[in-house]
Design an enzyme around this catalytic site. Structure first.
Site, PDB file in Angstrom:
ATOM      1  N   LYS A  26       5.695   4.182  -3.754  1.00 26.47           N
ATOM      2  CA  LYS A  26       4.988   3.955  -5.013  1.00 26.47           C
ATOM      3  C   LYS A  26       5.967   4.016  -6.185  1.00 26.47           C
ATOM      4  O   LYS A  26       5.970   3.134  -7.046  1.00 26.47           O
ATOM      5  CB  LYS A  26       3.903   5.022  -5.167  1.00 26.47           C
ATOM      6  CG  LYS A  26       2.814   4.657  -6.144  1.00 26.47           C
ATOM      7  CD  LYS A  26       1.779   5.770  -6.238  1.00 26.47           C
ATOM      8  CE  LYS A  26       0.878   5.821  -5.030  1.00 26.47           C
ATOM      9  NZ  LYS A  26       0.067   7.043  -4.960  1.00 26.47           N
ATOM     10  N   ARG A  96       0.712  11.628  -9.091  1.00 21.75           N
ATOM     11  CA  ARG A  96       0.429  10.846  -7.896  1.00 21.75           C
ATOM     12  C   ARG A  96       1.469  11.127  -6.822  1.00 21.75           C
ATOM     13  O   ARG A  96       2.658  11.144  -7.081  1.00 21.75           O
ATOM     14  CB  ARG A  96       0.464   9.352  -8.255  1.00 21.75           C
ATOM     15  CG  ARG A  96      -0.141   9.053  -9.605  1.00 21.75           C
ATOM     16  CD  ARG A  96       0.107   7.627 -10.060  1.00 21.75           C
ATOM     17  NE  ARG A  96      -0.458   6.643  -9.173  1.00 21.75           N
ATOM     18  CZ  ARG A  96      -0.286   5.316  -9.328  1.00 21.75           C
ATOM     19  NH1 ARG A  96       0.462   4.864 -10.327  1.00 21.75           N
ATOM     20  NH2 ARG A  96      -0.834   4.479  -8.490  1.00 21.75           N
ATOM     21  N   GLY A 105      -4.154  10.717   3.647  1.00 30.29           N
ATOM     22  CA  GLY A 105      -3.964  12.027   4.256  1.00 30.29           C
ATOM     23  C   GLY A 105      -3.097  12.900   3.378  1.00 30.29           C
ATOM     24  O   GLY A 105      -3.069  14.107   3.500  1.00 30.29           O
ATOM     25  N   MET A 107      -1.907  14.105  -0.654  1.00 31.07           N
ATOM     26  CA  MET A 107      -2.711  14.609  -1.751  1.00 31.07           C
ATOM     27  C   MET A 107      -3.396  13.487  -2.516  1.00 31.07           C
ATOM     28  O   MET A 107      -2.851  12.422  -2.709  1.00 31.07           O
ATOM     29  CB  MET A 107      -1.833  15.375  -2.720  1.00 31.07           C
ATOM     30  CG  MET A 107      -2.665  16.131  -3.714  1.00 31.07           C
ATOM     31  SD  MET A 107      -1.758  16.563  -5.186  1.00 31.07           S
ATOM     32  CE  MET A 107      -1.800  15.027  -6.057  1.00 31.07           C
ATOM     33  N   ARG A 352       2.223  -2.797  -3.495  1.00 31.93           N
ATOM     34  CA  ARG A 352       2.852  -2.519  -2.195  1.00 31.93           C
ATOM     35  C   ARG A 352       2.528  -3.686  -1.292  1.00 31.93           C
ATOM     36  O   ARG A 352       1.617  -4.461  -1.572  1.00 31.93           O
ATOM     37  CB  ARG A 352       2.332  -1.220  -1.594  1.00 31.93           C
ATOM     38  CG  ARG A 352       0.838  -1.269  -1.342  1.00 31.93           C
ATOM     39  CD  ARG A 352       0.325   0.028  -0.780  1.00 31.93           C
ATOM     40  NE  ARG A 352      -1.114   0.119  -1.011  1.00 31.93           N
ATOM     41  CZ  ARG A 352      -1.798   1.230  -1.099  1.00 31.93           C
ATOM     42  NH1 ARG A 352      -1.189   2.382  -1.001  1.00 31.93           N
ATOM     43  NH2 ARG A 352      -3.093   1.222  -1.293  1.00 31.93           N
ATOM     44  N   HIS A 468     -11.978   3.082   2.257  1.00 35.58           N
ATOM     45  CA  HIS A 468     -11.129   3.811   3.206  1.00 35.58           C
ATOM     46  C   HIS A 468     -11.324   3.279   4.623  1.00 35.58           C
ATOM     47  O   HIS A 468     -10.370   2.964   5.332  1.00 35.58           O
ATOM     48  CB  HIS A 468     -11.463   5.304   3.145  1.00 35.58           C
ATOM     49  CG  HIS A 468     -10.654   6.138   4.087  1.00 35.58           C
ATOM     50  ND1 HIS A 468     -11.102   6.469   5.348  1.00 35.58           N
ATOM     51  CD2 HIS A 468      -9.419   6.670   3.976  1.00 35.58           C
ATOM     52  CE1 HIS A 468     -10.173   7.189   5.953  1.00 35.58           C
ATOM     53  NE2 HIS A 468      -9.143   7.329   5.141  1.00 35.58           N
ATOM     54  N   SER A 777      14.837  -5.467  40.124  1.00 38.13           N
ATOM     55  CA  SER A 777      13.758  -5.371  39.152  1.00 38.13           C
ATOM     56  C   SER A 777      13.546  -3.887  38.871  1.00 38.13           C
ATOM     57  O   SER A 777      13.292  -3.107  39.791  1.00 38.13           O
ATOM     58  CB  SER A 777      12.487  -5.997  39.730  1.00 38.13           C
ATOM     59  OG  SER A 777      11.430  -5.786  38.837  1.00 38.13           O
ATOM     60  N   CYS A 843       9.841  -4.482  35.546  1.00 36.10           N
ATOM     61  CA  CYS A 843       8.429  -4.719  35.843  1.00 36.10           C
ATOM     62  C   CYS A 843       7.569  -3.492  35.585  1.00 36.10           C
ATOM     63  O   CYS A 843       6.383  -3.489  35.863  1.00 36.10           O
ATOM     64  CB  CYS A 843       8.257  -5.220  37.266  1.00 36.10           C
ATOM     65  SG  CYS A 843       8.797  -4.019  38.483  1.00 36.10           S
ATOM     66  N   TYR A 863      14.833 -11.024  32.311  1.00 36.71           N
ATOM     67  CA  TYR A 863      13.416 -11.157  31.958  1.00 36.71           C
ATOM     68  C   TYR A 863      12.733  -9.801  31.883  1.00 36.71           C
ATOM     69  O   TYR A 863      13.230  -8.806  32.406  1.00 36.71           O
ATOM     70  CB  TYR A 863      12.691 -12.052  32.979  1.00 36.71           C
ATOM     71  CG  TYR A 863      12.549 -11.444  34.354  1.00 36.71           C
ATOM     72  CD1 TYR A 863      11.460 -10.620  34.665  1.00 36.71           C
ATOM     73  CD2 TYR A 863      13.500 -11.679  35.338  1.00 36.71           C
ATOM     74  CE1 TYR A 863      11.337 -10.051  35.914  1.00 36.71           C
ATOM     75  CE2 TYR A 863      13.382 -11.108  36.598  1.00 36.71           C
ATOM     76  CZ  TYR A 863      12.291 -10.295  36.884  1.00 36.71           C
ATOM     77  OH  TYR A 863      12.174  -9.722  38.110  1.00 36.71           O
TER      78      TYR A 863
HETATM   79  P1  ADP Z   1      -3.292   6.307  -3.728  1.00 34.50           P
HETATM   80  O1  ADP Z   1      -1.951   6.604  -3.200  1.00 34.50           O
HETATM   81  O2  ADP Z   1      -4.371   7.024  -3.017  1.00 34.50           O
HETATM   82  O3  ADP Z   1      -3.539   4.847  -3.908  1.00 34.50           O
HETATM   83  P2  ADP Z   1      -2.777   6.430  -6.564  1.00 34.50           P
HETATM   84  O4  ADP Z   1      -1.694   7.333  -7.002  1.00 34.50           O
HETATM   85  O5  ADP Z   1      -2.445   5.008  -6.497  1.00 34.50           O
HETATM   86  O6  ADP Z   1      -3.344   6.972  -5.179  1.00 34.50           O
HETATM   87  O7  ADP Z   1      -3.985   6.652  -7.530  1.00 34.50           O
HETATM   88  C1  ADP Z   1      -5.263   6.216  -7.240  1.00 34.50           C
HETATM   89  C2  ADP Z   1      -5.879   5.550  -8.404  1.00 34.50           C
HETATM   90  O8  ADP Z   1      -5.842   6.388  -9.534  1.00 34.50           O
HETATM   91  C3  ADP Z   1      -5.184   4.302  -8.868  1.00 34.50           C
HETATM   92  O9  ADP Z   1      -5.571   3.201  -8.127  1.00 34.50           O
HETATM   93  C4  ADP Z   1      -5.662   4.183 -10.275  1.00 34.50           C
HETATM   94  O10 ADP Z   1      -6.922   3.568 -10.326  1.00 34.50           O
HETATM   95  C5  ADP Z   1      -5.770   5.612 -10.705  1.00 34.50           C
HETATM   96  N1  ADP Z   1      -4.580   5.935 -11.480  1.00 34.50           N
HETATM   97  C6  ADP Z   1      -3.403   6.398 -11.029  1.00 34.50           C
HETATM   98  N2  ADP Z   1      -2.535   6.533 -12.058  1.00 34.50           N
HETATM   99  C7  ADP Z   1      -3.177   6.137 -13.157  1.00 34.50           C
HETATM  100  C8  ADP Z   1      -2.817   6.023 -14.524  1.00 34.50           C
HETATM  101  N3  ADP Z   1      -1.605   6.319 -14.956  1.00 34.50           N
HETATM  102  N4  ADP Z   1      -3.743   5.565 -15.386  1.00 34.50           N
HETATM  103  C9  ADP Z   1      -4.979   5.228 -14.942  1.00 34.50           C
HETATM  104  N5  ADP Z   1      -5.377   5.317 -13.684  1.00 34.50           N
HETATM  105  C10 ADP Z   1      -4.492   5.756 -12.799  1.00 34.50           C
HETATM  106 MG    MG Z   2      -2.929   3.651  -5.082  1.00 33.84          MG
END
Ligand code: ADP
Ligand code: MG
Ligand code: MG
Length: 885
Positions: A26, A96, A105, A107, A352, A468, A777, A843, A863
């Site tokens: 990220k 994040r 899984g 945070m 991503r 999810h 083989s 095999c 093979y």
């Molecule tokens: P994940 O890894 O679960 O996708 P993120 O870190 O991408 O978690 O955060 C999930 C959501 O939180 C993002 O899709 C966005 O909608 C919101 N978010 C994250 N950072 C910001 C930010 N700086 N401003 C507004 N919304 C945010």
């Molecule tokens: Mg995200």
């Protein structure tokens, strides 16, 4: 050493090699987008290195780091002209997590950090939007209370639900400023009650608490389970991203959404996604409100009235569209993008490479070659060979009559049938008992990962195509129907209802993840074809690879399937599987129970025509290609009668009494049959068995030749050889029998005689054995068993302990082990030294495993051979191995 805290815009991050390893996926992409000039809210990344230091430092953040973080905060403050904790214009942050690879899984993200009893008032004043400010604060308490302080989320949800009930409204959006104010007080009370601590008012305490929590979450159970399932090493650690907030929840000119640059389910070149007006963060994926489509086309296709983003925010949509194209060009791959719109201004929050179905992966790769974005080689490398599995597995037979009981979203393609279960635990329990289950949930969360893994398919009542359940199911290759509002689930009673039916736990249903249909009972399936983009990609792979791909097969049906899937011969035809047929097993038992050679030959005569018939069919189907036939291998006791009924049946056929049969069975009993009287040891003791088999093979070939039919090239394989003398004796037996049959028919047939290398001694003495073998083989199943001295059938009991204690990285019966590799290398070298033209193949089950195929290619085998449905996977893996050489 690199800096530990890096601003998204810092020039330094560009210079970091493997920036994803250092900044997390990220963080690396946020900074890359920043440099591309895209609208990314300012922020910084705390590197994965800090995670390592954190765990070395007794899970504490050191003061030097705190200083650096504060310095970086100043830069953000300047950038956005707001101040953290300020009473006039407060800066709010998101915290994040971000590992190298995206990891559900880990945070959950914390939004709106920096709000407290005072700053919330300033925010309300500054934006003249009290409702927004209070909504943001309660979200923050909820997220922080849950993620950092460990208060279970349902406490908060319950308070909201009660509040709505008392007020008589349905949606969160119906609550106003005063309502949220009341809830904020209640939320803080719950936090105090559950944690005995006040909700922190100091904004720095909030920030460091959140960063701490991200690092701690790396070792959470959820994260560990995910890492184990996906073979992610625990040393990697996670980065933390701290970013200034932008708000999608400030009114109707605000929104938040998720969008793919192409359709993740069928691969078509249309952007595809979902958004929600006046919403924040995970609202879109949480499934609490039903999101709307991004494009008008998708909305019309889905026959939905709620307007798409293209219609409600046309200008912002246009800008988003442009950015998506730019991102795709830059990354040369389909992207999964998260965005927020604040007062009609677009912000990009994440990009991503997008998870996609195998079908869509193939189409996108082929399209991108056409668009000259990537080369054919890159296209071949793009596809995970194992993922093709889902394209090769049977789909619903549309000709069969089906009863559709409800519909949902086609979230992950493929058909699956099984018993309905409502909990992940039950899914795992039944799966352990070899039963197929469909996991039915309102919605899924990261705690359900193991249950989803255990299930054959997943059905949810809530959530969209990016929920999810949908995302995880696509990643796992599990069929999934999501967001079926037509089903009504009752967890307590363990039932779900549709308009017409009531389905109980244990009832069988079928879900069709390609159309979204939910069907009563089991539905028959049909074999898919390789055509269109798939066959184009496979033809590119075939042009690249040098390794041939054969199949393991002993039935006409499997042989035909494998040939259709591109098999270039049979690498292993197990003759004993032909013995289990009901008609034949009696003669087999007669043969085994015979005390004299004469009696045995009588029984073998009865078997001969059956074997001959089988061989004829298989040789016909594989015409023009080699077929390796292995002579009888398993210990004889496998064929013995077990029940009293079977015993008396055999007794009457061989004209003995039951006592005699039972005592013969007793005689044949072995302590350790896998290491007992089997393989060529049978051929040494009872040459007439192998003679009969060879006779069947060569008579079948002569018949075909006489009938002017096309046929395969036979390669006769002697199993379980460990000494030169064994192969020498067996080879003579084969040649003599072949000669006899050919003389009788006055026909000449070309053939090879070779051996399996499946015992360590055979590998080590390969030079001597190669004097008498035209091919080797590698039977890596037995070679793995005998190298480790571990029985595969019994390893289930302790394999997990071995993986947990990091003794095995992976199951050695799935991916070939280093020690076994060394034995193969020795045998290849010595075999070639003796006979430079020796044919080499594998095999064992490893022949269908991409990692092992890579090894086979490197070590110079000719093979690999695998089960019919893995043939295309092996073809692709062989091409990838060639490219990586
Ligand atoms: P994940 O890894 O679960 O996708 P993120 O870190 O991408 O978690 O955060 C999930 C959501 O939180 C993002 O899709 C966005 O909608 C919101 N978010 C994250 N950072 C910001 C930010 N700086 N401003 C507004 N919304 C945010
Ligand atoms: Mg995200
Ligand atoms: Mg998340």
């Amino acid at each position: 050493m690199n800096k530990l805290v890096l601003n998204f815009k810092s020039k330094e991050s560009k210079k970091i090699k493997n920036s994803k390893n250092y900044l997390g996926g990220k963080g690396a992409n946020l900074s890359e987008m920043g440099r591309m000039g895209l609208p990314v809210p300012p922020g910084f990344t705390i590197s994965t290195k800090v995670c390592e230091i954190f765990y070395q430092n007794k899970k504490k953040l050191n003061s030097k780091l705190l200083g650096e973080i504060k310095k970086e905060l100043k830069i953000i403050e300047k950038d956005v002209s707001k101040k953290f904790g300020d009473l006039k214009n407060p800066l709010l942050l998101s915290v994040r997590s971000g590992a190298r690879v995206s990891m559900p899984g880990m945070m959950d993200t914390i939004l709106n950090l920096g709000l407290n009893d005072k700053t919330v008032v300033s925010l309300a004043k500054k934006t003249s939007n009290g409702r927004f400010a209070k909504d943001s604060y309660r979200r923050f308490i909820q997220m922080y209370g849950n993620v950092v302080m460990g208060v279970e989320n349902y406490h908060f949800e319950e308070l909201i639900e009660n509040y709505k009930l008392t007020k008589g409204v349905l949606l969160d959006t119906d609550l106003d400023e005063d309502d949220w104010d009341g809830l904020i007080k209640d939320f803080k009370k719950v936090v105090k009650e559950k944690t005995k601590k006040d909700f922190p008012q100091n904004v720095y305490q909030q920030l460091f608490g959140a960063i701490n929590a991200v690092f701690l979450s790396w070792e959470s159970n959820r994260a560990k389970v995910y890492r184990k399932l996906n073979q992610i090493p625990s040393e990697w650690g996670t980065a933390v991203n701290v970013q200034s907030m932008v708000f999608g929840n400030m009114g109707s000119d605000c929104a938040t959404g998720v969008v793919f640059t192409r359709n993740p389910s069928d691969g078509s070149n249309d952007i595809y996604g979902e958004y929600l007006i006046n919403a924040q963060g995970e609202d879109v994926v949480a499934g609490t409100r039903t999101p709307q489509y991004i494009t008008k086309k998708a909305r019309l296709d889905a026959k939905v009235n709620e307007l798409s983003m293209q219609e409600t925010m046309p200008e912002v949509y246009k800008e988003l569209f442009k950015i998506l194209k730019k991102l795709e060009k830059h990354y040369k791959d389909m992207q999964d993008v998260e965005f927020t719109v604040e007062n009609n201004k677009l912000w990009i929050l994440q990009t991503r490479s997008g998870k996609r179905t195998a079908k869509s992966a193939v189409k996108i790769a082929v399209d991108m070659v056409k668009e000259k974005l990537i080369s054919k080689k890159e296209a071949v490398l793009r596809i995970d060979p194992n993922s093709l599995d889902t394209l090769l597995h049977p789909t619903l037979d549309e000709k069969s009559s089906i009863e559709v009981i409800a519909n949902g979203l086609p979230a992950s393609p493929g058909a699956a049938s099984g018993k309905v279960v409502f909990t992940s635990e039950e899914a795992e329990r039944l799966n352990d008992m070899m039963q197929d289950v469909i996991l039915v949930r309102l919605e899924t969360s990261p705690e359900d990962i193991q249950g989803m893994h255990a299930a054959k398919g997943i059905l949810t009542a809530r959530g969209g195509m990016t929920s999810h359940a949908a995302v995880v199911a696509r990643g796992m290759g599990r069929p999934c129907v999501s967001g079926s509002s037509e089903i009504d689930i009752n967890y307590e009673q363990k039932i779900f209802k549709t308009s017409s039916k009531e389905i109980k736990e244990g009832d069988i249903i079928t879900i069709d993840g390609s159309t979204g249909r939910i069907i009563l009972g089991n539905v028959p399936t049909v074999k898919p074809e390789i055509s269109g983009d798939f066959s184009k990609l496979m033809s590119w792979a075939d042009n690249i690879r040098k390794l041939k791909v054969r199949t393991n097969s002993e039935t006409p049906l499997d042989t035909k399937t494998a040939r259709d899937f591109g098999a270039e011969g049979i690498g292993l035809c197990r003759t004993e599987h032909m013995f289990f047929d009901e008609e034949r097993i009696l003669s087999v038992r007669e043969m085994i129970l015979s005390k004299t050679q004469e009696d045995r030959e009588k029984a073998l005569k009865k078997l001969l025509p059956h074997q001959k018939k089988d061989f004829k069919e298989i040789f016909k189907i594989m015409h023009g290609l080699p077929v390796t036939v292995r002579l009888l291998d398993p210990p004889l006791h496998e064929f013995l009668p077990k029940s009293q009924k079977e015993i008396s049946e055999v007794a009457s056929v061989v004209g003995a009494n039951i006592k005699e049969v039972e005592s013969r069975i007793e005689e044949l009993h072995e302590q350790n049959p896998m290491l007992g009287h089997r393989g060529c040891r049978l051929g040494i003791s009872f040459p007439e068995i192998y003679e009969m088999q060879c006779r069947a093979i060569f008579e079948a070939l002569c018949d075909l030749k006489n009938d002017k039919q096309k046929f395969a090239y036979p390669e006769i394989m002697i199993p379980l050889v460990s000494t030169e003398a064994e192969i020498k004796i067996m080879k003579n037996l084969v040649i003599n029998t072949a000669r006899k049959v050919q003389d009788e028919n006055k026909i000449k047939i070309e053939f090879l005689v070779g051996t399996m290398i499946e015992l360590p001694r055979a590998a080590i003495k390969a030079k001597d054995i190669a004097k008498h073998a035209e091919f080797f083989s590698f039977g890596t199943n037995d070679l793995t068993q005998t190298t480790f001295g571990i029985s595969r059938d019994d390893s289930g009991k302790f394999l997990n302990d071995y993986i947990e204690n990091k003794i095995f990285k992976v199951d050695p019966f799935v991916s070939i082990d280093e020690g076994v590799k060394d034995l193969v290398k020795i045998a290849v070298e010595k075999g070639k030294k003796q006979n430079k033209n020796i044919k080499l193949g594998i095999c064992g089950e490893h022949g269908g495993d991409p990692k092992s195929i890579n090894f086979c290619s490197k070590v110079g085998l000719n093979y690999v051979s695998c089960s019919p449905y893995r043939v295309p996977i092996a073809r692709l893996a062989a091409a990838q191995a060639e490219i990586k050489k």
